[in-house]
Design an enzyme around this catalytic site. Structure first.
Site, PDB file in Angstrom:
ATOM      1  CB  SER A  99      -0.950   0.018   1.201  1.00 35.96           C
ATOM      2  OG  SER A  99      -2.023  -0.868   0.992  1.00 35.96           O
ATOM      3  CE  LYS A 131      -4.021   0.640  -0.957  1.00 39.38           C
ATOM      4  NZ  LYS A 131      -4.729   0.241   0.273  1.00 39.38           N
ATOM      5  CE1 TYR A 145      -5.061  -1.054  -4.598  1.00 37.90           C
ATOM      6  CE2 TYR A 145      -5.495  -3.410  -4.464  1.00 37.90           C
ATOM      7  CZ  TYR A 145      -5.272  -2.196  -3.845  1.00 37.90           C
ATOM      8  OH  TYR A 145      -5.250  -2.124  -2.474  1.00 37.90           O
ATOM      9  CE1 TYR A 157      -3.218   0.021   4.938  1.00 37.75           C
ATOM     10  CE2 TYR A 157      -1.667  -0.788   6.565  1.00 37.75           C
ATOM     11  CZ  TYR A 157      -2.048  -0.653   5.250  1.00 37.75           C
ATOM     12  OH  TYR A 157      -1.275  -1.156   4.255  1.00 37.75           O
ATOM     13  CB  VAL A 212       0.015  -5.517   4.447  1.00 37.67           C
ATOM     14  CG1 VAL A 212      -1.172  -4.745   4.998  1.00 37.67           C
ATOM     15  CG2 VAL A 212      -0.195  -5.881   2.975  1.00 37.67           C
TER      16      VAL A 212
END
Length: 308
Positions: free
Chosen positions: A67, A70, A192, A244, A262
Site C-alpha cells: 500500500s 497508493k 492495482y 490504516y 502490509v
C-alpha cells in the site's frame, strides 16, 4: 537553517534498541507469497533533501511495497487529473479497516480517502484511463523519484494477490454500480495488484518520498513534481489517513506524515529535512509494521524532530 543532525548515529542507536522487538507481529499471510517472509528483517534509511543517505540493517533488501504504492499512484493521478480527482474520493480518515466495504453504501460509492483499498481502486481507475499500461507508468514515475532504473513488480506476488482479490473485486463492482469506476473491473484489479506488487528497498523509497519533504521538488534533479501547497496537503493526508485505522495513534506516537504497507514498509517525511523508510515485516493488528512503527517513534524521540 536546519540544525545538523547525526542521522547515521541515530540509526545505529535505533538498530540496537529495536533488536528485542524483531519477530513480533504477524506477516501478511493472507497474501500467500508474503507468508514466507521472515518477520525478523529490519532495515531503515534516511535521505535528506541535500542528498545525504544514511542506512542500517536490511536497507538495501527489496521488499513488496504494497500500500505504499497508493501514495505514489495518488501523486501520479493528481498530476494527470488535477483537483477534479477529489470529486471521486474523499480526504477523511475512515476509522475502519483498509479493506472494509461498510461505508461505501452509505456514501454512494465515494471512498473516504485514497489510502484505503476502495480509494486506491478509484485512483487506479484514473490511471487506467490516463495511461495505456498504468503499472508501467507508475514504475517509471518511481524510477524518476528514486533515481534508479530498477523498479519493477514481482509477478509471483501480483498473481498471488490477484487470485485472492475477491473483496477488492466486490468493492470495485459496488463503486462501478454508482458510476465511480469507469474502466472494466478486471482491468482495474490487474493494474492495482501489479502496483501493490512493486518491489523496492528502504534507500530507494526514502529517496522517492523525499520530494514531499522538499516542497514537492526532487532534490537530485530540481524537477518540481508538485507545487509546494499540494505537497503540504499530501503530507497532511498521510498524517490523517496513511496508517490504516490507527492513524491517530500513529500520529500520537510518531508525529510524522507516513504511509504504510502490509509488506512491512513505512515511508515518512520530516518536512524541509528528509524522507524516511523503515521495513520490518511483522505487522500489528492494524496492518502496520510493529518494529517499524517503534523505530519511527524512536527516531522522533532521539532527534526531537517531528511536525509538532
Amino acid at each position: 537553517m536546519v540544525e545538523f543532525m547525526d542521522y547515521g548515529g541515530v540509526l545505529e542507536k535505533i538498530h540496537t534498541a529495536i533488536q528485542p522487538t524483531l519477530g513480533r507481529g504477524k506477516v501478511a499471510d493472507y497474501i500467500p507469497e508474503l507468508a514466507s517472509v521472515s518477520p525478523r528483517h529490519f532495515g531503515m534509511a534516511v535521505v535528506t533533501v541535500r542528498g545525504e543517505v544514511h542506512a542500517i540493517g536490511d536497507a538495501s533488501t527489496d521488499f513488496s511495497i504494497q500500500s505504499i504504492s497508493k501514495l505514489f499512484a495518488l501523486v501520479l493521478a493528481l498530476k494527470a487529473e488535477g483537483e477534479a480527482l477529489w470529486t471521486r474520493v474523499g480526504r477523511e480518515p475512515s476509522g475502519t479497516p483498509f479493506n472494509s466495504l461498510v461505508q461505501l453504501e452509505h456514501e454512494a460509492g465515494r471512498p473516504r480517502n485514497p489510502f484505503i483499498n476502495a480509494g486506491a481502486l478509484v485512483v487506479t481507475d484514473i490511471l487506467c484511463t490516463r495511461f495505456a499500461v498504468p503499472e508501467n507508468a507508475l514504475s517509471e514515475f518511481l524510477q524518476k523519484l528514486a533515481g534508479t532504473a530498477d523498479v519493477h513488480y514481482n509477478r509471483r506476488v501480483e498473481r498471488s494477490e490477484r487470485s485472492h482479490s475477491d473483496r477488492n473485486a466486490a468493492m470495485a463492482h459496488f463503486m462501478r454500480s454508482f458510476g465511480n469506476l469507469r474502466n472494466p473491473v478486471p482491468q482495474v484489479l490487474d493494474a492495482y495488484c501489479r502496483h501493490c506488487a512493486i518491489e523496492m528497498n528502504c534507500i530507494e523509497l526514502a529517496t522517492a518520498v523525499s520530494f514531499l519533504a522538499n516542497h514537492g521538488r526532487i532534490s537530485a534533479t530540481g524537477e518540481q513534481v508538485l507545487d509546494a501547497s499540494l505537497a503540504k496537503r499530501l503530507s497532511a493526508l498521510m498524517l490523517t489517513c496513511g496508517t490504516y485505522d490507527s492513524a491517530g495513534d500513529f500520529a500520537f506516537r510518531v508525529g510524522l506524515p507516513a504511509k504504510s504497507g502490509v509488506g512491512g514498509g513505512i515511508v515518512a517525511v520530516i518536512p524541509g529535512e528528509c524522507g524516511i523508510c523503515v521495513w520490518s515485516p511483522g505487522l500489528d493488528d492494524s496492518g502496520n509494521s510493529h518494529s517499524g512503527t517503534l523505530a519511527l517513534e524512536l527516531l522522533t524521540t532521539f532527534t526531537g524532530r517531528s511536525i509538532f
